[in-house]
Design an enzyme around this catalytic site. Structure first.
Site, PDB file in Angstrom:
ATOM      1  CE1 TYR A   1     -23.985   6.164   4.570  1.00 23.72           C
ATOM      2  CE2 TYR A   1     -25.320   6.803   2.719  1.00 23.72           C
ATOM      3  CZ  TYR A   1     -24.056   6.266   3.261  1.00 23.72           C
ATOM      4  OH  TYR A   1     -22.782   6.168   2.778  1.00 23.72           O
TER       5      TYR A   1
ATOM      6  CG  ASP B   1     -13.623   1.688  -7.694  1.00 25.82           C
ATOM      7  OD1 ASP B   1     -14.345   0.837  -7.573  1.00 25.82           O
ATOM      8  OD2 ASP B   1     -13.570   2.954  -6.958  1.00 25.82           O
TER       9      ASP B   1
ATOM     10  CD  GLU C   1      -2.376   1.716   0.282  1.00 26.66           C
ATOM     11  OE1 GLU C   1      -3.374   0.976  -0.288  1.00 26.66           O
ATOM     12  OE2 GLU C   1      -2.465   3.039   0.172  1.00 26.66           O
ATOM     13  CD  GLN C   2      -0.569   5.201  -3.828  1.00 28.02           C
ATOM     14  OE1 GLN C   2       0.076   5.090  -4.862  1.00 28.02           O
ATOM     15  NE2 GLN C   2      -1.856   5.959  -3.880  1.00 28.02           N
TER      16      GLN C   2
ATOM     17  NE  ARG D   1     -16.408   6.137   1.583  1.00 29.81           N
ATOM     18  CZ  ARG D   1     -16.402   5.427   0.438  1.00 29.81           C
ATOM     19  NH1 ARG D   1     -15.239   5.029   0.116  1.00 29.81           N
ATOM     20  NH2 ARG D   1     -17.331   5.386  -0.454  1.00 29.81           N
TER      21      ARG D   1
HETATM   22  C1  LIG Z   1     -19.408   9.561  -3.172  1.00 33.28           C
HETATM   23  C2  LIG Z   1     -19.142   8.015  -3.295  1.00 33.28           C
HETATM   24  C3  LIG Z   1     -19.935   7.158  -2.496  1.00 33.28           C
HETATM   25  C4  LIG Z   1     -19.558   6.084  -2.615  1.00 33.28           C
HETATM   26  N1  LIG Z   1     -20.686   5.195  -1.843  1.00 33.28           N
HETATM   27  C5  LIG Z   1     -20.610   3.904  -1.776  1.00 33.28           C
HETATM   28  C6  LIG Z   1     -21.587   3.208  -1.267  1.00 33.28           C
HETATM   29  O1  LIG Z   1     -22.468   3.670  -0.342  1.00 33.28           O
HETATM   30  N2  LIG Z   1     -21.232   1.861  -1.129  1.00 33.28           N
HETATM   31  C7  LIG Z   1     -20.320   1.127  -1.951  1.00 33.28           C
HETATM   32  O2  LIG Z   1     -20.204  -0.222  -1.840  1.00 33.28           O
HETATM   33  N3  LIG Z   1     -19.514   1.903  -2.674  1.00 33.28           N
HETATM   34  C8  LIG Z   1     -19.703   3.232  -2.597  1.00 33.28           C
HETATM   35  N4  LIG Z   1     -18.480   4.046  -3.459  1.00 33.28           N
HETATM   36  C9  LIG Z   1     -17.794   3.129  -4.019  1.00 33.28           C
HETATM   37  C10 LIG Z   1     -16.594   2.771  -3.403  1.00 33.28           C
HETATM   38  O3  LIG Z   1     -15.999   3.940  -2.625  1.00 33.28           O
HETATM   39  C11 LIG Z   1     -15.430   2.398  -4.128  1.00 33.28           C
HETATM   40  O4  LIG Z   1     -15.959   1.445  -5.154  1.00 33.28           O
HETATM   41  C12 LIG Z   1     -14.331   1.657  -3.392  1.00 33.28           C
HETATM   42  O5  LIG Z   1     -13.765   2.232  -2.588  1.00 33.28           O
HETATM   43  C13 LIG Z   1     -13.330   0.891  -4.153  1.00 33.28           C
HETATM   44  O6  LIG Z   1     -12.381   0.255  -3.252  1.00 33.28           O
HETATM   45  P1  LIG Z   1     -10.965  -0.293  -4.168  1.00 33.28           P
HETATM   46  O7  LIG Z   1     -10.323  -1.068  -3.097  1.00 33.28           O
HETATM   47  O8  LIG Z   1     -11.392  -1.019  -5.159  1.00 33.28           O
HETATM   48  O9  LIG Z   1     -10.315   1.012  -4.704  1.00 33.28           O
HETATM   49  P2  LIG Z   1      -9.649   2.138  -3.695  1.00 33.28           P
HETATM   50  O10 LIG Z   1     -10.552   2.482  -2.410  1.00 33.28           O
HETATM   51  O11 LIG Z   1      -9.169   3.028  -4.398  1.00 33.28           O
HETATM   52  O12 LIG Z   1      -8.238   1.760  -3.056  1.00 33.28           O
HETATM   53  C14 LIG Z   1      -7.136   1.569  -3.863  1.00 33.28           C
HETATM   54  C15 LIG Z   1      -5.801   1.472  -2.882  1.00 33.28           C
HETATM   55  O13 LIG Z   1      -4.455   1.200  -3.722  1.00 33.28           O
HETATM   56  C16 LIG Z   1      -3.563   1.837  -3.350  1.00 33.28           C
HETATM   57  N5  LIG Z   1      -2.632   2.217  -4.380  1.00 33.28           N
HETATM   58  C17 LIG Z   1      -2.860   2.799  -5.664  1.00 33.28           C
HETATM   59  N6  LIG Z   1      -1.918   2.847  -6.299  1.00 33.28           N
HETATM   60  C18 LIG Z   1      -0.952   2.225  -5.715  1.00 33.28           C
HETATM   61  C19 LIG Z   1       0.514   1.874  -5.961  1.00 33.28           C
HETATM   62  N7  LIG Z   1       1.138   1.997  -7.079  1.00 33.28           N
HETATM   63  N8  LIG Z   1       0.989   0.887  -5.112  1.00 33.28           N
HETATM   64  C20 LIG Z   1       0.728   0.744  -3.894  1.00 33.28           C
HETATM   65  N9  LIG Z   1      -0.862   0.870  -3.452  1.00 33.28           N
HETATM   66  C21 LIG Z   1      -1.583   1.672  -4.334  1.00 33.28           C
HETATM   67  C22 LIG Z   1      -4.338   3.544  -2.908  1.00 33.28           C
HETATM   68  O14 LIG Z   1      -3.687   4.197  -1.820  1.00 33.28           O
HETATM   69  C23 LIG Z   1      -5.635   2.874  -2.173  1.00 33.28           C
HETATM   70  O15 LIG Z   1      -5.235   2.563  -0.673  1.00 33.28           O
HETATM   71  C24 LIG Z   1     -18.904   5.363  -3.305  1.00 33.28           C
HETATM   72  C25 LIG Z   1     -17.868   6.096  -4.201  1.00 33.28           C
HETATM   73  C26 LIG Z   1     -18.059   7.534  -4.046  1.00 33.28           C
HETATM   74  C27 LIG Z   1     -17.149   8.410  -5.077  1.00 33.28           C
END
Ligand SMILES: Cc1cc2nc3c(=O)[nH]c(=O)nc-3n(C[C@H](O)[C@H](O)[C@H](O)COP(=O)(O)OP(=O)(O)OC[C@H]3O[C@@H](n4cnc5c(N)ncnc54)[C@H](O)[C@@H]3O)c2cc1C
Length: 395
Positions: A209, A289, A31-32, A101
């Protein structure tokens, strides 16, 4: 013991690591960020996500810091008239939980740190990636070389793993900006329903909420905007601008916007990407994502990342790495693309005006339950064949 390298310790990376450890894999998580934390306020954990978190035995800890809604309601922006209403039985299993979160990441991070099979490296960025048919290696910013049997990109919408795997287009700005902020519920002095409430209006919508045991109200406002000029995809939001954006709305929305704690107010430019045709190459794949960024209009981006982690672990538990990854991708592609598309559609539906909005309001109620059921009923534990895996990898 087979070894997975997971890049990114957000919701998707942490859940994937926990699921893999549960089926007997060793995991290195890179993790960065300096610490495991999250900006942004609340997140809804719908039953499809909670099914996996139950299986990981973290739902009791989550329940302690979350809040269970009694329903999901949509209302018209100015009159406040209910457009759809769906009740939720708070005691039903799996639960529907709303959570800060930071609390979610805290619970997942504690579970990962207490798991001997997971090793976490913070303040380390993945810089280059090499993948072959039999293994993967990455070089990190700390000049370390990590080798593993599989590589999983859980590094969010700007994924470097995705970039290394595919010649791909960059994420596109969707014309939506999301504002998030918190209200101290104990001192607000307004009666706010204990439900997820979404207010639909022309070119914007507003959702609120409770989180943190009901002590805080999470607010999300989504506003249409032509362009996103900021260098960063998240920045501090000016609470007064938000007050102006919702000046003509129902008094409850205006009161909530005015009560937002300005120090918690941030803005996100919302970006997306079209569903990928291929998710992985050889022993590498993607979750969350990084793979299928999903607009937040069905509250499913995090839930899909959590589902991915479970199905991926189930496939890897039951097969040779390369074919297991292709099986995972085949199992997940249709589901994630459907939710991505439905979320995007909601962005248009929520913001209709005039006659189109009236027609929408008449049709919305019968559709609401059907859409929510089809999203919530998905069982990633069953899909991944994980029912037999409990207690640290005993299948
Ligand atoms: C306004 C808003 C409301 C939302 N509400 C909801 C909800 O109610 N329910 C729901 O299920 N979802 C919701 N979402 C969506 C949800 O927040 C995301 O889909 C989710 O956080 C994605 O998680 P992830 O782990 O895939 O990616 P991320 O949360 O983006 O995590 C990626 C991680 O990788 C790390 N990283 C990146 N590049 C590198 C690298 N090169 N080397 C090492 N580490 C790296 C980053 O630092 C980060 O910690 C919402 C989104 C938004 C914008």
């Amino acid at each position: 013991m087979r070894h997975a390298l997971v890049v990114g310790a957000g919701i998707g990376g942490l859940t994937t690591a926990l699921c893999l450890a549960r089926v007997g894999w060793r995991v290195t998580l890179i993790e960065q960020a300096e610490a495991l934390s999250e900006v942004g306020a609340g997140i809804q954990l719908t039953p499809n996500a909670m099914r996996v978190l139950d299986w990981l035995d973290v739902s009791i800890s989550l329940d302690r810091v979350g809040h269970r809604p009694t329903g999901v309601v949509t209302r018209a922006w100015r009159s406040g008239r209910e457009i759809t209403t769906t009740s939720i039985v708070p005691s039903a299993a799996p639960t529907y939980l709303q959570i800060h979160r930071a609390d979610l990441i805290d619970v997942l991070a504690h579970a990962a740190m207490n798991e001997a099979k997971i090793e976490i490296h913070l303040s380390e960025t993945v810089e280059s990636i090499e993948i072959t048919a039999s293994g993967a290696s990455v070089a990190t910013s700390n000049a370390r070389l990590v080798e593993a049997d599989v590589l999983i990109g859980a590094d969010g919408i700007h994924s470097v793993v995705r970039e290394a795997l595919f010649d791909d287009e960059s994420p596109r700005f969707t014309g939506h900006v999301a504002w998030r902020g918190l209200i101290d519920a104990e001192n607000i002095g307004i009666d706010v329903p204990k439900k997820v409430v979404a207010w639909w209006g022309p070119q914007r919508h507003f959702v609120h909420y409770f989180v943190r045991g009901g002590r805080l109200i999470n607010c999300v406002a989504v506003v249409e905007q032509k362009a996103w000029q900021s260098e960063s995809w998240v920045e501090r939001g000016d609470a007064q601008t938000l007050i102006d954006e919702f000046r003509a709305w129902h008094p409850l929305v205006r009161d909530l916007v005015a009560a937002l704690d300005p120090s918690t107010c941030y803005r996100w430019g919302l970006f997306d990407r079209a569903p990928l045709e291929r998710w992985g190459v050889d022993v590498a794949t993607l979750v969350g994502d990084a793979c299928h960024p999903t607009l937040p209009f069905l509250a499913q981006g995090g839930a899909l990342a959590i589902e991915d982690g479970a199905v991926l672990a189930g496939c890897l538990a039951n097969g040779e790495a390369r074919s297991a990854l292709r099986r995972y991708e085949a199992l997940r592609q249709r589901r994630t693309a459907r939710v991505q598309r439905a979320s995007k559609r909601n962005g248009t539906i929520f913001h209709l005006r005039g006659i189109a909005a009236l027609a929408r309001n008449l049709a919305a109620q019968p559709l609401a339950r059907r859409v929510l059921d089809s999203v919530f009923d998905y069982d990633a534990i069953k899909e991944g064949g994980l029912e037999g895996f409990r207690d640290g990898g005993n299948g």
